[in-house]
Scaffold this motif. Structure first.
Motif, PDB file in Angstrom:
ATOM      1  N   GLN A   1     -58.238 -54.975  53.103  1.00 31.82           N
ATOM      2  CA  GLN A   1     -57.614 -54.282  52.896  1.00 31.82           C
ATOM      3  C   GLN A   1     -56.288 -54.754  52.960  1.00 31.82           C
TER       4      GLN A   1
ATOM      5  N   ASP B   1     -56.575 -54.113  47.335  1.00 36.76           N
ATOM      6  CA  ASP B   1     -56.792 -53.014  47.923  1.00 36.76           C
ATOM      7  C   ASP B   1     -55.606 -52.872  49.336  1.00 36.76           C
TER       8      ASP B   1
ATOM      9  N   TRP C   1     -55.626 -53.221  40.577  1.00 40.72           N
ATOM     10  CA  TRP C   1     -55.396 -52.867  41.993  1.00 40.72           C
ATOM     11  C   TRP C   1     -56.125 -51.480  42.742  1.00 40.72           C
ATOM     12  N   LYS C   2     -56.569 -51.073  43.515  1.00 44.19           N
ATOM     13  CA  LYS C   2     -56.711 -49.886  44.191  1.00 44.19           C
ATOM     14  C   LYS C   2     -55.472 -49.421  44.885  1.00 44.19           C
TER      15      LYS C   2
ATOM     16  N   THR D   1     -54.318 -46.899  47.759  1.00 43.21           N
ATOM     17  CA  THR D   1     -54.126 -45.918  48.969  1.00 43.21           C
ATOM     18  C   THR D   1     -53.405 -45.511  48.648  1.00 43.21           C
TER      19      THR D   1
END
Length: 257
Positions: free
Chosen positions: A2, A48, A93-94, A96
């Protein structure tokens, strides 16, 4: 692995823009600098992201929530309420988005990422700096040294042309327009950390660049990856104009278009 991005500061030196939007959302070539940073990591296979928000977090949340829609053709059937997306922007993409509070310091913001970190190590950078750094080489360097933390050291471009003057005379030996600064290496961001580094952070008021980094340096757990290529932060209007001028000629960093 990440990628954590610090994107919550006030950006006071760019107040002509940041009175309305957070600094990572200031645009270069029509896209937020945050998008450019993420595109560069994604080009090396790291997709990520944990983005640590603070000041005007809603602007970043709105941008990513609607990114697919804004980059696509859409059909809306107002009778049924059905929405069809056509030619969707190709981003795998992820992302958060974590609200780490307006008053948190850089180290304190990282504490908010802890519960979202899935691996034994992670990368971290600032949401206002661009580079052509080879992320694969950076990670190889970190792995080979087996330390808790790696920081990328860069040599910034000097603000003005540099003169080299012969000692005890007024003769100019050389004149170099905006060379790398001769004063040496500085923190350029683009960190790699082992997860236990977060244990060095006390609370939300901890400044990453102070006690935590000083502590790992004193324990000989910090190494520097020397990057002598392109690097530029975006602190002022002058920096922004410079980055836009570079972008218009073809940016050295990697970006999805």
């Amino acid at each position: 692995m990440q990628v954590v991005i610090l994107a919550g500061g006030f950006g006071t030196r760019l107040s002509e823009y940041t009175s309305e939007i957070p600094k990572p959302m200031v645009k270069i070539g029509g896209k937020p600098i945050l998008f450019h940073i993420m595109s560069h990591y994604a080009s090396y296979g790291f997709r990520d992201f944990i983005v640590l928000l603070g000041y005007k977090s809603e602007v970043v949340i709105d941008y990513f929530s609607n990114l697919k829609l804004r980059g696509s053709d859409i059909s809306i059937d107002f009778t049924s309420g059905e929405i069809q997306i056509h030619n969707s922007i190709d981003i795998d993409w992820k992302v958060t988005l974590v609200n780490s509070g307006e008053e948190s310091m850089t180290g304190g913001r990282l504490l908010y990422a802890k519960k979202y970190l899935a691996d034994s190590r992670f990368m971290l950078t600032y949401g206002d700096g661009l580079s052509d750094i080879n992320v694969t080489n950076l990670l190889d360097f970190h792995y080979s040294h087996k330390k808790m933390a790696t920081v990328t050291a860069v040599r910034p471009v000097a603000r003005f042309g540099e003169l080299e003057i012969v000692d005890n005379s007024c003769m100019v030996k050389s004149f170099t327009e905006k060379p790398h600064a001769s004063q040496g290496w500085i923190n350029g961001g683009f960190f790699v950390f082992e997860n236990e580094f977060i244990g060095e952070i006390d609370n939300h008021l901890t400044v990453l660049e102070q006690k935590p980094m000083e502590s790992v340096a004193q324990s000989e757990n910090l190494v520097a990856y020397l990057h002598d290529g392109f690097w530029q932060c975006m602190d002022t209007k002058r920096d922004l104009d410079y980055l836009n001028s570079i972008y218009s000629k073809g940016p050295p960093w990697n970006i999805k278009r």
